[in-house]
Design a protein around this motif. Structure first.
Motif, short mmCIF file in Angstrom:
data_model
loop_
_atom_site.label_atom_id
_atom_site.label_comp_id
_atom_site.label_asym_id
_atom_site.label_seq_id
_atom_site.Cartn_x
_atom_site.Cartn_y
_atom_site.Cartn_z
N PRO A 144 28.28 -26.17 -2.64
CA PRO A 144 27.24 -26.25 -1.70
C PRO A 144 27.03 -24.34 -1.59
CG PRO A 144 28.20 -27.50 -0.20
CD PRO A 144 29.26 -26.86 -1.38
N SER A 145 27.80 -23.87 -1.65
CA SER A 145 27.11 -22.20 -0.96
C SER A 145 28.92 -22.08 -1.25
CB SER A 145 27.14 -22.57 0.28
OG SER A 145 27.35 -20.46 0.72
N PHE A 146 28.42 -20.36 -1.87
CA PHE A 146 29.84 -19.47 -1.93
C PHE A 146 30.09 -18.33 -0.43
CE2 PHE A 146 28.59 -18.51 -6.90
CZ PHE A 146 28.23 -19.54 -6.71
N LYS A 147 29.56 -18.72 -0.26
CA LYS A 147 30.05 -18.16 2.43
C LYS A 147 31.49 -18.74 1.99
CE LYS A 147 25.34 -16.94 3.72
NZ LYS A 147 24.20 -17.39 4.34
N THR A 148 32.13 -17.74 2.68
CA THR A 148 33.79 -18.12 3.48
C THR A 148 34.31 -17.53 4.90
OG1 THR A 148 33.73 -15.99 1.59
CG2 THR A 148 34.55 -18.55 0.65
N PHE A 149 34.35 -17.86 4.70
CA PHE A 149 35.44 -17.78 6.56
C PHE A 149 34.63 -17.19 6.75
CE2 PHE A 149 38.90 -20.95 5.40
CZ PHE A 149 38.46 -21.81 5.71
N GLY A 150 35.42 -15.24 6.48
CA GLY A 150 35.00 -14.24 6.89
C GLY A 150 35.92 -13.61 7.56
N PHE A 151 37.22 -13.59 7.67
CA PHE A 151 38.55 -13.37 8.78
C PHE A 151 38.15 -12.01 8.62
CE2 PHE A 151 40.20 -17.44 7.72
CZ PHE A 151 39.80 -18.79 9.00
N VAL A 152 37.62 -11.20 7.52
CA VAL A 152 37.54 -9.82 7.33
C VAL A 152 36.51 -9.14 6.64
CG1 VAL A 152 40.32 -9.50 6.74
CG2 VAL A 152 38.57 -10.00 4.72
N PRO A 153 35.99 -7.90 6.61
CA PRO A 153 34.50 -8.54 6.99
C PRO A 153 34.24 -7.42 5.26
CG PRO A 153 35.12 -6.19 8.19
CD PRO A 153 36.59 -6.89 8.37
N PHE A 154 34.68 -8.20 4.50
CA PHE A 154 34.62 -7.40 3.07
C PHE A 154 34.99 -8.52 1.88
CE2 PHE A 154 38.84 -5.61 5.00
CZ PHE A 154 39.66 -5.78 4.06
N ASN A 155 35.06 -8.69 0.84
CA ASN A 155 35.71 -9.90 -0.24
C ASN A 155 37.21 -9.11 -0.92
OD1 ASN A 155 32.83 -10.73 -0.45
ND2 ASN A 155 33.48 -10.54 -1.68
N LEU A 156 37.91 -10.44 -1.79
CA LEU A 156 39.02 -10.04 -2.17
C LEU A 156 38.75 -10.20 -3.22
CD1 LEU A 156 41.12 -9.40 0.32
CD2 LEU A 156 39.63 -11.47 1.42
N ASN A 157 39.60 -9.32 -4.35
CA ASN A 157 39.77 -9.57 -5.34
C ASN A 157 41.49 -10.12 -5.82
OD1 ASN A 157 40.62 -8.74 -8.51
ND2 ASN A 157 38.83 -10.33 -7.85
N PRO A 158 41.80 -11.01 -5.72
CA PRO A 158 43.06 -11.41 -6.16
C PRO A 158 43.59 -11.26 -7.57
CG PRO A 158 42.45 -13.43 -4.71
CD PRO A 158 41.32 -12.81 -4.53
N HIS A 159 44.77 -10.73 -7.48
CA HIS A 159 45.72 -10.92 -8.87
C HIS A 159 44.62 -9.65 -9.82
CE1 HIS A 159 47.63 -14.96 -8.95
NE2 HIS A 159 45.97 -15.06 -8.56
N TYR A 160 44.72 -8.93 -9.33
CA TYR A 160 43.57 -7.70 -8.66
C TYR A 160 44.81 -7.01 -10.78
CZ TYR A 160 41.42 -3.35 -10.25
OH TYR A 160 40.58 -2.32 -10.80
N LEU A 161 43.66 -7.61 -11.43
CA LEU A 161 44.49 -6.86 -12.90
C LEU A 161 43.67 -5.48 -13.54
CD1 LEU A 161 46.34 -7.85 -15.40
CD2 LEU A 161 44.45 -9.71 -16.42
N ASP A 162 44.30 -4.05 -13.69
CA ASP A 162 43.83 -3.38 -13.92
C ASP A 162 43.48 -3.68 -15.54
OD1 ASP A 162 44.50 -1.05 -12.04
OD2 ASP A 162 46.62 -2.11 -12.13
N PRO A 163 42.79 -2.83 -15.74
CA PRO A 163 42.15 -2.39 -17.45
C PRO A 163 43.09 -1.84 -18.80
CG PRO A 163 40.59 -0.98 -15.95
CD PRO A 163 41.36 -1.44 -15.42
N ILE A 164 43.42 -2.75 -19.58
CA ILE A 164 44.29 -2.82 -20.08
C ILE A 164 44.99 -1.98 -21.23
CG2 ILE A 164 45.79 -4.27 -22.48
CD1 ILE A 164 44.44 -7.19 -20.28
N PRO A 165 45.28 -0.67 -21.32
CA PRO A 165 45.20 0.44 -22.01
C PRO A 165 44.59 -0.19 -23.72
CG PRO A 165 46.00 0.27 -21.07
CD PRO A 165 46.29 -1.21 -20.50
N ASN A 166 43.76 -0.03 -24.75
CA ASN A 166 43.24 -0.24 -26.08
C ASN A 166 43.17 -1.20 -26.36
OD1 ASN A 166 44.41 2.74 -26.42
ND2 ASN A 166 46.49 2.17 -26.07
N SER A 167 42.84 -2.44 -25.29
CA SER A 167 42.52 -3.41 -25.59
C SER A 167 41.41 -3.91 -27.03
CB SER A 167 42.29 -4.08 -24.28
OG SER A 167 41.33 -5.32 -24.54
N THR A 168 41.59 -4.36 -27.35
CA THR A 168 40.00 -4.85 -28.28
C THR A 168 39.32 -5.96 -27.71
OG1 THR A 168 41.54 -5.84 -30.18
CG2 THR A 168 41.91 -3.93 -30.70
#
Lengths: 235, 235
Positions: A144-168
């Protein structure tokens, strides 16, 4: 005083469930004998019971008993009596839908702001941010909403993945996706690599683990932040 | 009679925008001199004008003039007068939010069901399924619903990506994500690899391009479907 661990992942490729975090969790949950687990994100669609059993087995290693929130008739009552909280990973859309359906958002917010120790991994970490709008998950159900707890004043991106070099592959990189987020939203995004976590103690937010994190701010070039950095100034 | 192309991607790693599809598009849009483009998905947050300019340049190679829906004061009027439609890729959440805000869902459905040729790539293909719940995109904005056009009686997963052998990353594979979708939804999902497309002619749905596609049905092991397969029986 807030006491929160926001972890990128529960499991490293080289280890078992929560293994890399256990020494940290012993400190985080010091003096706690019972943890209330929120299994709503259901990774791979497993049942609440099966997910809770897995968590129970892991926490028995540090002598903490685990209860599942779903074992209570009234989930708000489960939160109100909890001594500590853990929200596990899985699908963030499913997790957030269930939290809203059970009217738990405010209840959990108040509980954690009043000092109850909280642990989140993956989806359980996404919900510690202002919104779930930087999750990597598939929108398999409609919350019903995308709003969450806001325990920190920013957003998280877990499992952050660097761009894969030479990916097609022509699908968007994580960095491109977060840039698209910033075309429509102003809050910073912290990309947490697997093995990293944020420790929140009161108003102090510290990056932990051996890796750097990637910080995305609207209108700025993303930068690396070294481990042990203080992120309390972010907003 | 429906005349629809549902393409996994606009661009192959080895080629320029829509290059691999142009011979097919010449046939698909035969007799059409003007195409109405829907740029709402805004890849990397580019403007409607810039996105439309890129599409205009490409279609000029096959002598089709391109108008942007955003150039009309009334977007429903733009659809109603259109001779052919193309919805480009970008972010599916943004696209769907904009389609609902401009009250275009039913208008476009009626137009396409009455025989106006339609092309979708990536996000523009996701919306041809029953819901957008198998998109790969980040939920950067909140649409009022996940329901989409339903031009085919199943869901699409464009840019379908096979699990990466020996990956140490612990985020879910595409196959795991779709399995989680099927824990809560019954419709089949067609995973379209980059370079593949579905051709919909009336009630006949055919897989095109040189690659096989991956078919996910609830409660069944996923299977490969060879190119040129008839998918009209799926539901």
């Amino acid at each position: 005083m807030k006491r929160i661990i926001i972890a990128s992942t529960s499991t490293l490729h080289s280890g078992s469930y929560l293994e890399y975090l256990l020494p940290e969790l012993e400190k985080h949950f010091e003096g706690i004998d019972t943890l209330t687990f929120i299994p709503y994100a259901r990774p791979s669609g497993i049942s609440h019971d099966d997910y809770t059993a897995k968590v129970r087995e892991t926490f028995s290693k540090i002598n903490i008993h685990v209860e599942g929130i779903h074992e209570y008739e009234n989930p708000r009552e489960a939160i109100n009596q909890a001594k500590a909280l853990f929200t596990g990973g899985g699908n963030t859309f499913l997790l957030v839908k269930q939290l809203y359906q059970n009217e738990l958002i405010t209840t959990i917010q108040q509980k954690v702001l009043s000092g109850t120790p909280y642990l989140g991994t993956s989806a359980g970490s996404n919900i510690c941010g202002l919104t779930m709008e930087t999750t990597n998950d598939m929108p398999i159900v409609y919350p019903p909403s995308f709003k969450t707890f806001g325990f920190v004043p920013f957003n998280l991106n877990p499992h952050y993945l660097d761009p894969i070099p030479n990916s097609t592959h022509m699908g968007e990189t994580r960095e491109t996706r977060i840039a698209e987020f910033h075309a429509f939203n102003t809050q910073p995004v912290v990309g947490l690599r697997e093995g990293s976590w944020l420790e929140v103690l009161g108003n102090t937010i510290t990056l932990k683990g051996s890796l750097s994190a990637r910080l995305f701010e609207q209108g700025k070039t993303p930068i690396e932040i070294p481990t042990n950095s203080d992120l309390s100034h972010l907003k």
